[in-house]
Design an enzyme around this catalytic site. Sequence first.
Site, PDB file in Angstrom:
ATOM      1  N   GLY A 123       0.819  -1.211   0.000  1.00  0.00           N
ATOM      2  CA  GLY A 123       0.000   0.000   0.000  1.00  0.00           C
ATOM      3  C   GLY A 123       0.853   1.262   0.000  1.00  0.00           C
ATOM      4  O   GLY A 123       0.516   2.246  -0.671  1.00  0.00           O
ATOM      5  N   THR A 124       1.938   1.240   0.727  1.00  0.00           N
ATOM      6  CA  THR A 124       2.795   2.429   0.807  1.00  0.00           C
ATOM      7  C   THR A 124       3.313   2.799  -0.582  1.00  0.00           C
ATOM      8  O   THR A 124       3.254   3.964  -0.997  1.00  0.00           O
ATOM      9  CB  THR A 124       3.977   2.153   1.777  1.00  0.00           C
ATOM     10  OG1 THR A 124       3.421   1.917   3.071  1.00  0.00           O
ATOM     11  CG2 THR A 124       4.949   3.316   1.834  1.00  0.00           C
ATOM     12  N   ASN A 172      -7.724   3.702   9.326  1.00  0.00           N
ATOM     13  CA  ASN A 172      -7.076   2.577   9.989  1.00  0.00           C
ATOM     14  C   ASN A 172      -7.166   2.636  11.511  1.00  0.00           C
ATOM     15  O   ASN A 172      -7.090   1.618  12.179  1.00  0.00           O
ATOM     16  CB  ASN A 172      -5.611   2.472   9.567  1.00  0.00           C
ATOM     17  CG  ASN A 172      -4.898   3.802   9.534  1.00  0.00           C
ATOM     18  OD1 ASN A 172      -5.363   4.759   8.910  1.00  0.00           O
ATOM     19  ND2 ASN A 172      -3.765   3.896  10.208  1.00  0.00           N
ATOM     20  N   GLN A 189      -7.685  -0.404   4.160  1.00  0.00           N
ATOM     21  CA  GLN A 189      -8.380  -0.976   5.325  1.00  0.00           C
ATOM     22  C   GLN A 189      -9.806  -1.416   4.987  1.00  0.00           C
ATOM     23  O   GLN A 189     -10.410  -2.170   5.739  1.00  0.00           O
ATOM     24  CB  GLN A 189      -8.413   0.035   6.477  1.00  0.00           C
ATOM     25  CG  GLN A 189      -7.048   0.330   7.075  1.00  0.00           C
ATOM     26  CD  GLN A 189      -6.470  -0.832   7.876  1.00  0.00           C
ATOM     27  OE1 GLN A 189      -7.159  -1.805   8.198  1.00  0.00           O
ATOM     28  NE2 GLN A 189      -5.185  -0.748   8.188  1.00  0.00           N
ATOM     29  N   SER A 214      -3.733  -3.258  -0.458  1.00  0.00           N
ATOM     30  CA  SER A 214      -2.587  -3.972   0.125  1.00  0.00           C
ATOM     31  C   SER A 214      -3.031  -5.383   0.476  1.00  0.00           C
ATOM     32  O   SER A 214      -4.116  -5.577   1.030  1.00  0.00           O
ATOM     33  CB  SER A 214      -2.110  -3.240   1.382  1.00  0.00           C
ATOM     34  OG  SER A 214      -1.090  -3.977   2.010  1.00  0.00           O
ATOM     35  N   ALA A 215      -2.164  -6.361   0.177  1.00  0.00           N
ATOM     36  CA  ALA A 215      -2.558  -7.770   0.376  1.00  0.00           C
ATOM     37  C   ALA A 215      -2.650  -8.170   1.844  1.00  0.00           C
ATOM     38  O   ALA A 215      -3.522  -8.950   2.235  1.00  0.00           O
ATOM     39  CB  ALA A 215      -1.554  -8.676  -0.332  1.00  0.00           C
ATOM     40  N   HIS A 216      -1.738  -7.633   2.662  1.00  0.00           N
ATOM     41  CA  HIS A 216      -1.627  -8.234   4.006  1.00  0.00           C
ATOM     42  C   HIS A 216      -2.748  -7.859   4.962  1.00  0.00           C
ATOM     43  O   HIS A 216      -2.862  -8.429   6.042  1.00  0.00           O
ATOM     44  CB  HIS A 216      -0.250  -7.967   4.619  1.00  0.00           C
ATOM     45  CG  HIS A 216       0.023  -6.569   5.073  1.00  0.00           C
ATOM     46  ND1 HIS A 216       0.027  -6.221   6.400  1.00  0.00           N
ATOM     47  CD2 HIS A 216       0.332  -5.444   4.394  1.00  0.00           C
ATOM     48  CE1 HIS A 216       0.340  -4.929   6.508  1.00  0.00           C
ATOM     49  NE2 HIS A 216       0.529  -4.440   5.307  1.00  0.00           N
ATOM     50  N   THR A 236      11.372  -7.272 -11.523  1.00  0.00           N
ATOM     51  CA  THR A 236      10.795  -8.616 -11.666  1.00  0.00           C
ATOM     52  C   THR A 236       9.692  -8.800 -10.624  1.00  0.00           C
ATOM     53  O   THR A 236       9.880  -8.490  -9.448  1.00  0.00           O
ATOM     54  CB  THR A 236      11.903  -9.690 -11.488  1.00  0.00           C
ATOM     55  OG1 THR A 236      12.875  -9.443 -12.489  1.00  0.00           O
ATOM     56  CG2 THR A 236      11.351 -11.104 -11.620  1.00  0.00           C
ATOM     57  N   CYS A 293       1.830   1.368  12.391  1.00  0.00           N
ATOM     58  CA  CYS A 293       2.992   1.913  11.683  1.00  0.00           C
ATOM     59  C   CYS A 293       3.687   2.977  12.519  1.00  0.00           C
ATOM     60  O   CYS A 293       4.865   3.216  12.344  1.00  0.00           O
ATOM     61  CB  CYS A 293       2.570   2.543  10.356  1.00  0.00           C
ATOM     62  SG  CYS A 293       1.720   1.412   9.284  1.00  0.00           S
TER      63      CYS A 293
END
Length: 379
Positions: free
Chosen positions: A71-72, A149, A177, A197-199, A237, A324
């Site tokens: 996300g960042t 968040n 979020q 963002s995936a996490h 890559t 964060c």
Amino acid sequence: MFTRTYLDWNATAPLRAEARSAVSSALEVSGNPSSVHTEGRAARKLVEAARAQVANAIGAKIDSVVFTSGGTEANAQALVPSWSLAGYACGRLVVSAIEHPSVLAGGRFATPDMLQAPVTSDGVLDLGKLRGLLRTGGPALVSVMLANNETGAIQPIAETAAIVHEAGGILHVDGVQALGRIPLNVATLGADLVTLSAHKIGGPKGVGALVVCNANLQLPPALIRGGGQERSRRAGTENVAGIAGFGAAAAASAIKGPSETKHMLRLRDRLEAGLAATEGVTVFSTAAARLPNTTLFALKGIRAETAVIALDLEGIAVSSGAACSSGKVQPSHVLAAMGVNEELARGAIRVSTGYATKEGDIDRILETWRKLSGVLRKP
Ligand code: PLP
């Protein structure tokens, strides 16, 4: 046996089984997705399947999804003065005062070209003030998150989009979020650019996406240049295993989202009913629409960092404000923007749940809180 209770899903969500299995199978694929041989094509297939899964989860066009390192980076990719719409470039950036630090940092805008739009005491963007900021000064890139968040407050994106577009601007929405917790469909959202963002949805850490929803946007030069990966929008890559895990997590959360949301909402109600039993507890943003999984609360006289450690020693993981910025003991910029008194803001504790959280986890934190709150409170 001493078991842990994890209630910090807004910091990161545990890996979903579907994502774990996609990551481990992708790690067995040895090719580079840019190579034309069989091994390369196998890796490319995984990347493109994941792109389709992410796009389908949010109703986006497949080729609008640009994979990033999270996300960042997607926010940094989005926040550039050189996007342009109908030939006009956006010379300034307007962000809501409650954005994630990666948005507040302003990407590639110079500090004098950045403005903050205030929020109400409930932590919701003040649309009247935003309209005023956009009235003069030329087209702006505006960045507003879909859900905060810290408080979980959901922002009025459809109205924001109408205001921004009427003023000839471009709207970027940080959906990190919101994804998987409330409906996020780019066809109805009204945003030109969306960050994911995936996490936060049970995918692996270190992978995300910038979704370019408006096909009329003229693209700025890529932030990371080199090889022509991601259609020359982001060189390097591809993180094939991470991307495959992101795709699997997005697909799983798209299917399970509605029932998971109901489950989280029940837990949030249970938690907040229990917290109400402690005299003097303030739960923030209750008058706003909020994420089903987030409760930010404070008790005057308590230091959040001490409470977080005390809860950790009891086996419970929560956060003080945004993860964060944990470690830096500063009152939250979100609560400051909402006009919350600094003393109260210093005690803000965030509990965030997920699909795997159980009623017993909520009962455990409530029981522990009842035991600790009196002890932690300064006389
Ligand atoms: N945007 C929001 C609203 C977030 O909560 C976070 C992470 O906490 C980010 C962006 C950054 O995402 P990532 O951790 O993938 O860099």
